[in-house]
Design a protein around this motif. Sequence first.
Motif, PDB file in Angstrom:
ATOM      1  N   ARG A 141       0.783  -1.233  -0.106  1.00 53.69           N
ATOM      2  CA  ARG A 141      -0.256  -0.171   0.075  1.00 53.69           C
ATOM      3  C   ARG A 141       1.139   1.321   0.412  1.00 53.69           C
ATOM      4  NH1 ARG A 141      -2.538   0.393   5.969  1.00 53.69           N
ATOM      5  NH2 ARG A 141      -0.541   0.645   7.244  1.00 53.69           N
ATOM      6  N   HIS A 142       0.168   2.603  -0.419  1.00 55.17           N
ATOM      7  CA  HIS A 142       1.138   3.368  -0.464  1.00 55.17           C
ATOM      8  C   HIS A 142       0.366   4.406   0.337  1.00 55.17           C
ATOM      9  CE1 HIS A 142       2.302   7.794  -2.360  1.00 55.17           C
ATOM     10  NE2 HIS A 142       3.627   6.652  -2.701  1.00 55.17           N
ATOM     11  N   GLN A 143       1.135   5.290   0.805  1.00 53.43           N
ATOM     12  CA  GLN A 143       0.854   6.252   2.460  1.00 53.43           C
ATOM     13  C   GLN A 143       1.854   7.196   2.467  1.00 53.43           C
ATOM     14  OE1 GLN A 143      -1.686   4.661   5.432  1.00 53.43           O
ATOM     15  NE2 GLN A 143       0.662   3.201   6.849  1.00 53.43           N
ATOM     16  N   ASN A 144       1.855   8.890   2.735  1.00 51.37           N
ATOM     17  CA  ASN A 144       2.332   9.476   2.920  1.00 51.37           C
ATOM     18  C   ASN A 144       3.754   9.436   2.393  1.00 51.37           C
ATOM     19  OD1 ASN A 144       0.543  10.015   5.432  1.00 51.37           O
ATOM     20  ND2 ASN A 144       1.326   8.389   6.333  1.00 51.37           N
ATOM     21  N   GLY A 145       3.542   9.227   0.778  1.00 45.64           N
ATOM     22  CA  GLY A 145       4.490   9.617  -0.158  1.00 45.64           C
ATOM     23  C   GLY A 145       5.254   8.029  -0.248  1.00 45.64           C
ATOM     24  N   GLN A 146       4.979   7.086   0.556  1.00 45.62           N
ATOM     25  CA  GLN A 146       5.721   5.904   0.806  1.00 45.62           C
ATOM     26  C   GLN A 146       5.465   4.973   0.841  1.00 45.62           C
ATOM     27  OE1 GLN A 146       7.690   5.111   4.377  1.00 45.62           O
ATOM     28  NE2 GLN A 146       9.777   6.213   3.713  1.00 45.62           N
ATOM     29  N   TRP A 147       5.874   3.521   0.097  1.00 45.51           N
ATOM     30  CA  TRP A 147       5.286   2.275   0.073  1.00 45.51           C
ATOM     31  C   TRP A 147       5.337   1.420   1.399  1.00 45.51           C
ATOM     32  CZ3 TRP A 147       1.509   0.867  -3.611  1.00 45.51           C
ATOM     33  CH2 TRP A 147       1.922   1.331  -4.353  1.00 45.51           C
ATOM     34  N   GLU A 148       4.622   0.712   1.578  1.00 45.73           N
ATOM     35  CA  GLU A 148       4.623  -0.222   2.453  1.00 45.73           C
ATOM     36  C   GLU A 148       4.520  -1.818   1.869  1.00 45.73           C
ATOM     37  OE1 GLU A 148       3.377   0.043   7.306  1.00 45.73           O
ATOM     38  OE2 GLU A 148       2.101  -0.842   6.009  1.00 45.73           O
ATOM     39  N   LEU A 149       5.463  -3.026   2.164  1.00 46.72           N
ATOM     40  CA  LEU A 149       5.457  -3.897   1.609  1.00 46.72           C
ATOM     41  C   LEU A 149       5.413  -5.465   2.866  1.00 46.72           C
ATOM     42  CD1 LEU A 149       6.427  -2.375  -0.992  1.00 46.72           C
ATOM     43  CD2 LEU A 149       7.424  -4.605  -2.100  1.00 46.72           C
ATOM     44  N   THR A 150       4.374  -6.629   2.709  1.00 46.36           N
ATOM     45  CA  THR A 150       4.203  -6.984   3.738  1.00 46.36           C
ATOM     46  C   THR A 150       4.474  -8.182   3.213  1.00 46.36           C
ATOM     47  OG1 THR A 150       2.605  -5.272   5.255  1.00 46.36           O
ATOM     48  CG2 THR A 150       2.799  -7.707   5.246  1.00 46.36           C
ATOM     49  N   THR A 151       5.626  -8.351   3.944  1.00 46.82           N
ATOM     50  CA  THR A 151       5.942 -10.562   4.134  1.00 46.82           C
ATOM     51  C   THR A 151       5.912 -11.617   5.230  1.00 46.82           C
ATOM     52  OG1 THR A 151       8.739 -10.047   4.652  1.00 46.82           O
ATOM     53  CG2 THR A 151       7.722  -9.513   2.512  1.00 46.82           C
ATOM     54  N   PRO A 152       5.723 -12.677   5.132  1.00 44.64           N
ATOM     55  CA  PRO A 152       5.929 -13.320   6.044  1.00 44.64           C
ATOM     56  C   PRO A 152       6.838 -12.228   7.772  1.00 44.64           C
ATOM     57  CG  PRO A 152       5.487 -14.784   4.597  1.00 44.64           C
ATOM     58  CD  PRO A 152       6.158 -13.412   3.720  1.00 44.64           C
ATOM     59  N   GLY A 153       7.641 -12.351   6.546  1.00 38.04           N
ATOM     60  CA  GLY A 153       9.130 -12.261   8.238  1.00 38.04           C
ATOM     61  C   GLY A 153       8.581 -10.632   7.978  1.00 38.04           C
ATOM     62  N   GLY A 154       8.843  -9.661   7.791  1.00 41.76           N
ATOM     63  CA  GLY A 154       8.667  -8.272   7.912  1.00 41.76           C
ATOM     64  C   GLY A 154       7.930  -7.105   6.948  1.00 41.76           C
ATOM     65  N   LYS A 155       8.032  -5.652   7.497  1.00 46.30           N
ATOM     66  CA  LYS A 155       7.827  -5.108   6.104  1.00 46.30           C
ATOM     67  C   LYS A 155       8.965  -4.394   5.954  1.00 46.30           C
ATOM     68  CE  LYS A 155       3.189  -4.317   8.452  1.00 46.30           C
ATOM     69  NZ  LYS A 155       2.347  -3.550   9.054  1.00 46.30           N
ATOM     70  N   VAL A 156       8.648  -4.037   4.268  1.00 47.44           N
ATOM     71  CA  VAL A 156       9.230  -3.400   3.653  1.00 47.44           C
ATOM     72  C   VAL A 156       9.387  -1.490   3.679  1.00 47.44           C
ATOM     73  CG1 VAL A 156      11.079  -2.650   2.111  1.00 47.44           C
ATOM     74  CG2 VAL A 156      11.259  -5.031   3.565  1.00 47.44           C
ATOM     75  N   ARG A 157      10.112  -0.482   4.223  1.00 47.82           N
ATOM     76  CA  ARG A 157       9.375   0.673   3.331  1.00 47.82           C
ATOM     77  C   ARG A 157      10.155   1.560   2.241  1.00 47.82           C
ATOM     78  NH1 ARG A 157       8.158   0.028   8.904  1.00 47.82           N
ATOM     79  NH2 ARG A 157       5.968   0.450   9.035  1.00 47.82           N
ATOM     80  N   ALA A 158       9.520   2.133   1.325  1.00 44.00           N
ATOM     81  CA  ALA A 158      10.003   2.218   0.502  1.00 44.00           C
ATOM     82  C   ALA A 158       9.743   3.099  -0.207  1.00 44.00           C
ATOM     83  CB  ALA A 158      10.088   1.195  -0.917  1.00 44.00           C
ATOM     84  N   LYS A 159      10.631   4.424  -0.995  1.00 45.24           N
ATOM     85  CA  LYS A 159       9.785   5.564  -1.884  1.00 45.24           C
ATOM     86  C   LYS A 159       9.735   4.964  -3.126  1.00 45.24           C
ATOM     87  CE  LYS A 159      13.394   8.208   0.496  1.00 45.24           C
ATOM     88  NZ  LYS A 159      15.210   9.388   0.053  1.00 45.24           N
ATOM     89  N   ALA A 160      10.067   4.184  -3.443  1.00 47.87           N
ATOM     90  CA  ALA A 160       9.710   3.364  -4.965  1.00 47.87           C
ATOM     91  C   ALA A 160       9.951   1.880  -5.763  1.00 47.87           C
ATOM     92  CB  ALA A 160      10.764   4.394  -6.260  1.00 47.87           C
ATOM     93  N   VAL A 161       9.832   1.015  -6.231  1.00 48.69           N
ATOM     94  CA  VAL A 161       9.190  -0.071  -6.259  1.00 48.69           C
ATOM     95  C   VAL A 161       9.089  -0.770  -7.588  1.00 48.69           C
ATOM     96  CG1 VAL A 161       7.360  -2.198  -5.981  1.00 48.69           C
ATOM     97  CG2 VAL A 161       7.500  -0.218  -4.277  1.00 48.69           C
ATOM     98  N   VAL A 162       9.445  -1.412  -7.698  1.00 48.67           N
ATOM     99  CA  VAL A 162       9.662  -1.646  -9.068  1.00 48.67           C
ATOM    100  C   VAL A 162       8.563  -3.396  -8.808  1.00 48.67           C
ATOM    101  CG1 VAL A 162      11.302  -3.346 -11.164  1.00 48.67           C
ATOM    102  CG2 VAL A 162      11.845  -1.357 -10.154  1.00 48.67           C
ATOM    103  N   GLN A 163       7.984  -3.655  -9.546  1.00 50.35           N
ATOM    104  CA  GLN A 163       7.217  -5.540  -9.783  1.00 50.35           C
ATOM    105  C   GLN A 163       7.652  -6.049 -10.777  1.00 50.35           C
ATOM    106  OE1 GLN A 163       2.815  -5.462  -7.748  1.00 50.35           O
ATOM    107  NE2 GLN A 163       3.096  -6.490  -9.848  1.00 50.35           N
ATOM    108  N   ALA A 164       8.811  -6.733 -10.604  1.00 53.85           N
ATOM    109  CA  ALA A 164       8.810  -7.674 -11.897  1.00 53.85           C
ATOM    110  C   ALA A 164       8.828  -9.244 -11.565  1.00 53.85           C
ATOM    111  CB  ALA A 164      11.149  -7.528 -11.774  1.00 53.85           C
ATOM    112  N   THR A 165       6.951  -9.498 -11.802  1.00 49.70           N
ATOM    113  CA  THR A 165       6.663 -10.632 -11.298  1.00 49.70           C
ATOM    114  C   THR A 165       6.933 -11.438 -12.598  1.00 49.70           C
ATOM    115  OG1 THR A 165       4.959  -9.984 -11.111  1.00 49.70           O
ATOM    116  CG2 THR A 165       6.291 -10.210  -8.579  1.00 49.70           C
ATOM    117  N   ASN A 166       6.589 -10.580 -13.067  1.00 50.31           N
ATOM    118  CA  ASN A 166       6.097 -11.133 -14.811  1.00 50.31           C
ATOM    119  C   ASN A 166       4.984 -12.570 -14.936  1.00 50.31           C
ATOM    120  OD1 ASN A 166       6.633 -10.953 -17.901  1.00 50.31           O
ATOM    121  ND2 ASN A 166       7.720 -12.865 -17.303  1.00 50.31           N
TER     122      ASN A 166
END
Length: 423
Positions: free
Chosen positions: A211-236
């Motif tokens: 999800r994107h909020q407050n100018g950042q992306w938040e990615l949730t995984t089983p072991g933790g969250k990653v907050r990032a300014k930008a995202v490349v999705q390369a799942t094809n």
Amino acid sequence: MKDPEHSLWQDTCRERLSAAPLTADLTVDLAVIGGGYTGCSAALTAAQAGVSVCLLEGQEIGHGGSGRNVGLVNAGLWLPPAEIRSHLGQTVGNRLIDLLGKAPSDVFALIAEHGIECEPIRNGTLHCAHSKSGFRDLQTRHSQLSASGAPVELLPPEVTGARTGSGAFHGALLDPRAGTIQPLAYAVGLARAASDAGAQIFVQSPVQAMRHQNGQWELTTPGGKVRAKAVVQATNAYHHGLQDTAPAYVPVYYFQYATAPLSHNLRACILPDGEGCWDTGLIMTSFRLDQDGRMIIGGMGDLGHVGRAAHSAWVRRKLAALYPQLADQPLVQGWHGRIAMTSDHIPKITEIGPNALSAHGFSGRGIGPGTVFGRLMAESLLSEDPSCLPVPPVPDHRESWTGLRRAYFETGAALTHFIKARI
């Protein structure tokens, strides 16, 4: 035979990468989802630019099509230049043709720069005419590619026979820009190079929500969250979950079988220069030798489908037709991978949100295009300059009747192989 999800390349990969699952929260400049060619290229580019980057792979590096394909480092797309221009226009079409024409040079330069142990051979590829009409198609392609500046050569039947060691073809189109690699080792090598440059690589870390909020992306995984300014999705074609950003494509399976290593006598007369090959058949056949001399032959089809028996019987028949001296060679391993096919066979870049791009639809040509698209998506996001991208991004890409079209392709491949296995 082994599980069709287990490829020969897993057994022969010499590249190694030490990576573990994400187990804590993390903040980075760029998050990359997917550990294939596109994702690893993006991560390497960002790390070399000095920004903080992490890559999240749901399985292992190269788990999808990047670790299961034929290993042909082709120049360009399946489409001839005129069709690319008809879809994209002259300016964008010419830029994409030029970028992907140079893609093999990019791939082999990365291999040399980072010492990637992936069995690189750059002696070209051969697009082989399976019929007279197939040769006429190659003549058209040769004319268009030559007019676009590609150093391709149209080979007559006798030269094709000498280069392939097979008398089954009516000629071939030689592209000296291209070559072959061990495809999984290249993906792992790119990830290792990205890690060496400072990227954080996490495996067994599927992204379950973003999800994107407050100018950042938040990615949730089983072991933790990653907050990032930008995202490349390369799942094809190996997109799991995240339905809101799932790419639209037709999933097509492509399988391969491998023999045991051939004797030196056989190897001396079959593809002696090591080219990778595919033919002009509607249901295409690919074939090549790996570094240890295994013949690897493949075609469209799902080995987890009811058509597996037809596919395997066809491979034996086809191998004997191409190389009668290999008629008694046992097939020791078979595997398949999934391709993301678009209706126009042109890769897409979609804007999945602010400062977030997704690429898919390489339609079976992932090595060169994936490497180029990953690099340019990372450069575009880091510079905030969309003109860097190889094709203009779109807010959304839709494909209709994807399930039915997948069934159509699989049924057609199975029926074709069933019939041709018996004539």
